[in-house]
Design a protein around this motif. Sequence first.
Motif, mmCIF file in Angstrom:
data_model
loop_
_atom_site.group_PDB
_atom_site.id
_atom_site.type_symbol
_atom_site.label_atom_id
_atom_site.label_comp_id
_atom_site.label_asym_id
_atom_site.label_seq_id
_atom_site.Cartn_x
_atom_site.Cartn_y
_atom_site.Cartn_z
ATOM 1 N N TRP A 15 70.521 81.836 62.469
ATOM 2 C CA TRP A 15 69.795 80.576 62.949
ATOM 3 C C TRP A 15 70.806 79.459 62.706
ATOM 4 C CZ3 TRP A 15 63.870 80.075 62.627
ATOM 5 C CH2 TRP A 15 63.341 81.325 63.454
ATOM 6 N N HIS A 16 72.080 79.465 62.766
ATOM 7 C CA HIS A 16 72.901 78.434 62.370
ATOM 8 C C HIS A 16 72.673 77.307 63.436
ATOM 9 C CE1 HIS A 16 75.879 81.172 60.214
ATOM 10 N NE2 HIS A 16 74.704 81.054 59.431
ATOM 11 N N GLY A 17 72.635 76.072 63.186
ATOM 12 C CA GLY A 17 72.564 74.926 63.853
ATOM 13 C C GLY A 17 71.150 74.528 64.489
ATOM 14 N N THR A 18 70.285 75.199 63.934
ATOM 15 C CA THR A 18 68.814 75.152 64.486
ATOM 16 C C THR A 18 68.367 73.380 64.051
ATOM 17 O OG1 THR A 18 68.075 77.310 63.961
ATOM 18 C CG2 THR A 18 66.358 75.756 63.786
ATOM 19 N N ALA A 72 63.870 80.508 79.341
ATOM 20 C CA ALA A 72 63.611 79.133 79.778
ATOM 21 C C ALA A 72 64.253 78.034 79.038
ATOM 22 C CB ALA A 72 62.046 78.781 80.063
ATOM 23 N N TYR A 73 64.300 78.482 77.632
ATOM 24 C CA TYR A 73 64.946 77.538 76.654
ATOM 25 C C TYR A 73 66.528 77.865 76.074
ATOM 26 C CZ TYR A 73 60.336 75.217 77.147
ATOM 27 O OH TYR A 73 59.252 74.406 77.514
ATOM 28 N N THR A 74 67.014 78.446 76.905
ATOM 29 C CA THR A 74 68.388 79.124 76.616
ATOM 30 C C THR A 74 69.381 78.608 77.684
ATOM 31 O OG1 THR A 74 67.757 80.717 75.174
ATOM 32 C CG2 THR A 74 70.094 80.802 75.951
ATOM 33 N N LYS A 75 70.312 77.935 77.439
ATOM 34 C CA LYS A 75 71.339 77.628 78.580
ATOM 35 C C LYS A 75 72.702 77.015 77.878
ATOM 36 C CE LYS A 75 69.398 72.839 79.391
ATOM 37 N NZ LYS A 75 68.813 72.016 80.516
ATOM 38 N N ARG A 120 70.960 74.724 74.826
ATOM 39 C CA ARG A 120 69.744 74.932 74.208
ATOM 40 C C ARG A 120 69.630 76.492 73.680
ATOM 41 N NH1 ARG A 120 69.444 70.271 74.620
ATOM 42 N NH2 ARG A 120 67.721 68.939 75.588
ATOM 43 N N ARG A 121 69.166 76.588 72.546
ATOM 44 C CA ARG A 121 68.684 77.923 71.920
ATOM 45 C C ARG A 121 67.532 78.016 71.291
ATOM 46 N NH1 ARG A 121 72.640 78.654 74.593
ATOM 47 N NH2 ARG A 121 74.676 79.717 73.988
ATOM 48 N N LEU A 122 66.805 79.136 71.416
ATOM 49 C CA LEU A 122 65.801 79.343 70.889
ATOM 50 C C LEU A 122 65.524 80.911 70.118
ATOM 51 C CD1 LEU A 122 62.562 78.610 70.371
ATOM 52 C CD2 LEU A 122 61.972 79.943 72.461
ATOM 53 N N LYS A 123 65.238 80.755 68.827
ATOM 54 C CA LYS A 123 65.332 81.801 67.849
ATOM 55 C C LYS A 123 63.884 82.118 67.465
ATOM 56 C CE LYS A 123 69.765 81.851 67.668
ATOM 57 N NZ LYS A 123 70.678 82.734 68.412
ATOM 58 N N TYR A 124 63.769 83.392 67.236
ATOM 59 C CA TYR A 124 62.326 83.805 66.945
ATOM 60 C C TYR A 124 62.378 85.098 65.841
ATOM 61 C CZ TYR A 124 57.845 86.348 67.940
ATOM 62 O OH TYR A 124 56.695 86.706 67.874
ATOM 63 N N VAL A 125 61.278 85.022 64.947
ATOM 64 C CA VAL A 125 60.889 85.833 64.036
ATOM 65 C C VAL A 125 59.707 86.097 63.742
ATOM 66 C CG1 VAL A 125 61.349 84.467 61.959
ATOM 67 C CG2 VAL A 125 62.010 87.034 61.884
ATOM 68 N N GLY A 158 63.011 78.900 65.591
ATOM 69 C CA GLY A 158 64.073 77.900 65.412
ATOM 70 C C GLY A 158 64.558 77.535 66.941
ATOM 71 N N PHE A 159 64.653 75.981 67.179
ATOM 72 C CA PHE A 159 65.100 75.491 68.239
ATOM 73 C C PHE A 159 66.201 74.589 68.435
ATOM 74 C CE2 PHE A 159 64.007 72.394 71.852
ATOM 75 C CZ PHE A 159 64.390 73.459 72.878
ATOM 76 N N ILE A 160 67.009 74.635 68.946
ATOM 77 C CA ILE A 160 68.093 73.805 69.266
ATOM 78 C C ILE A 160 67.835 73.061 70.587
ATOM 79 C CG2 ILE A 160 70.603 73.358 69.613
ATOM 80 C CD1 ILE A 160 71.065 76.010 67.957
ATOM 81 N N GLY A 161 67.369 71.801 70.408
ATOM 82 C CA GLY A 161 67.216 70.998 71.777
ATOM 83 C C GLY A 161 66.187 69.660 71.321
ATOM 84 N N SER A 162 65.610 69.110 72.059
ATOM 85 C CA SER A 162 64.902 67.899 71.762
ATOM 86 C C SER A 162 63.569 68.126 71.171
ATOM 87 C CB SER A 162 64.501 66.993 72.884
ATOM 88 O OG SER A 162 63.920 67.751 73.908
ATOM 89 N N LYS A 163 63.025 67.371 70.455
ATOM 90 C CA LYS A 163 61.572 67.289 69.845
ATOM 91 C C LYS A 163 60.474 67.714 71.022
ATOM 92 C CE LYS A 163 58.539 65.107 66.554
ATOM 93 N NZ LYS A 163 58.331 63.889 65.518
ATOM 94 N N GLN A 164 60.558 66.767 72.047
ATOM 95 C CA GLN A 164 59.585 66.933 73.068
ATOM 96 C C GLN A 164 59.626 68.331 73.472
ATOM 97 O OE1 GLN A 164 60.333 64.377 76.245
ATOM 98 N NE2 GLN A 164 58.526 65.377 77.541
#
Length: 598
Positions: free
Chosen positions: A146-149, A236-239, A289-294, A303-309
């Motif tokens: 989850w680095h950079g989350t 959708a939230y990974t690019k 963008r990156r989305l992590k899930y556990v 854990g999300f790398i992106g905007s608050k919105q």
Amino acid sequence: MSHKFLEIVHNRSLRGLSLERVYRKLKDEELLLIAYGRLYAKKGATTPGIDLDDTVDGMSLRRIKKISQSLNDGTFKWKPVRRKEIAKKNGKLRPLGIPSWSDKMLQEVIRMVLEAYYEPKFSEHSHAYRPNRGCHTALQEIKRKWHGTKWFIKIDIRGCFDGLDHDLLLNIIFRDIKDVRFRKLLKEMLKAGYLKDWKYHRTFSGTPQGGVASPILSNIFLNELDQFVEKELKPAYTKGKRRRNDPTYQQFCRLAHKARKNGDKTARKKIVAKMRTIPSLDCYDPNFRRLKYVRYADDILLGFIGSKQEAHEIKDKLQNFLQTLKLEAATDKTRVTHASQKIKFLNYNIHMTQDNTKLTRSIEGVKRRSINRHPILTVPYTVRKEWLKLYSRNGKVIHRPELLNCSDYEIIRTYDLKFRGLVNYYALASNVSTLYHVRYHLQQSLVKTLAAKYKISVAKVYKRYAKVGQHKKHCITVTVGNPKNPDKPLVARFSDMPIKRKRIAIIMDQYTTPYNRRNELIQRLLANKCDLCGSNENIEVHHVRALKTIKKKYKGRKQPPQWAVFMMERNRKTVVVCHKCHNAIHNGQYDGQKVNID
């Protein structure tokens, strides 16, 4: 897996094939024996459900055949579970359903079949109630990947296990298992109801916590959420392959290179110091963008790398999907948190660190900021506070009066096991060394307990019990004789374990036992011979809840019954007996006949 049918089920899952004719395999006596071998040693095996006579005690091949025959005839009926409510930390009550023993055995067979089929289908990000997984595997996934989350999205499901919709659960299962009789059996199990204060209540939803099959059923249900995240939200939230370089940082790089080329060390030093306050990559890159899930049971963290919105969009989509599963997210606990702030998950505090002064030298010899945006796991302050509160009163450490009648070995061992469990669970925490403070309080409580037992001062206890331990530190130690091996005495120590963070520490869930066809107890039962008198008629298994109760009951007696001697010599809480000897044991009338314990 050792059972052929379970291997076939597992292989069909790997090949993406459905299952048929499952019900007729449930009556296999070999599977029921495996279920018995897996369940009998658990603490709850002797806890009765609504039928006080239907417990593990008196287990026999006749009872196995009876369950198998009732399944074959279609006359098997699930009994309502006995409901017991246990207190939670927040003051609320958690309902616990206790099935009867026969129901537990059949549930275990169902669980083994479902696990063999669904284990390959489960997400790698699901860690609860699965073989070779547990709390630590979930935490280590966060630590490693989850680095950079930038944002944490915490989802809390209100009344998850009590709110699972039965029809939806059965439809999910029977997309893959095409067996009408198996569906009917599962439906009857879910609808069996419960007794509370001996009053019957129907069940309209949920899987009873305490049921053997409940964990695998909840995992199958929540796997729908896992698949939604992996197949819809993540794509959708990974690019983007990597963040773009920060333009300001690149400008300073050019200035530093120019100063170095000109030989201006002072100017270069100032520029490098400025560079180390600026991220090298663009934290606001719209094309990355990156989305992590556990997930651990109903504890869900993203854990999300992106905007608050966008983080709030993900939270809303998850809440909407939960509604399709007829579940509801607790709005007061479901939230989006910046990763620099601590969030609690599996009773750890997790946050992303930021420290521009911590540098490491890479292989190329370049110094880099090494811990920025890395996940940090810590022990919450409330955990230390609660443990100190357990052994204190009015700010002073107290002794434990309930242990005064125990031996010195048992007292020290009790304290040691409790503290070891605490340290082992928080071994991944970067601040695990703060538990030294807890250890000091537990040691003071231990010493005061021994002082109260012998009515001596604390100083005399230290003088009597303080010795140098394995790690060359003084600790509270007691040594007692070992009846099995006189050359290796039993040693109990407290305060002998160094408290250090471990990079790899794994506490597995209980579902890690291999499918064993022929453990020792099953072999003794199939031998069809009484361990006490040698009879071959009406063979049963006598169970006790814990071997220590037998040892305490007959401690100091000159001639304990031979069945008790047999159990203590073998260090087993079971003994295979005939029906006559079993009745004599329960009536306290066993005549003390000698037993061959070789």
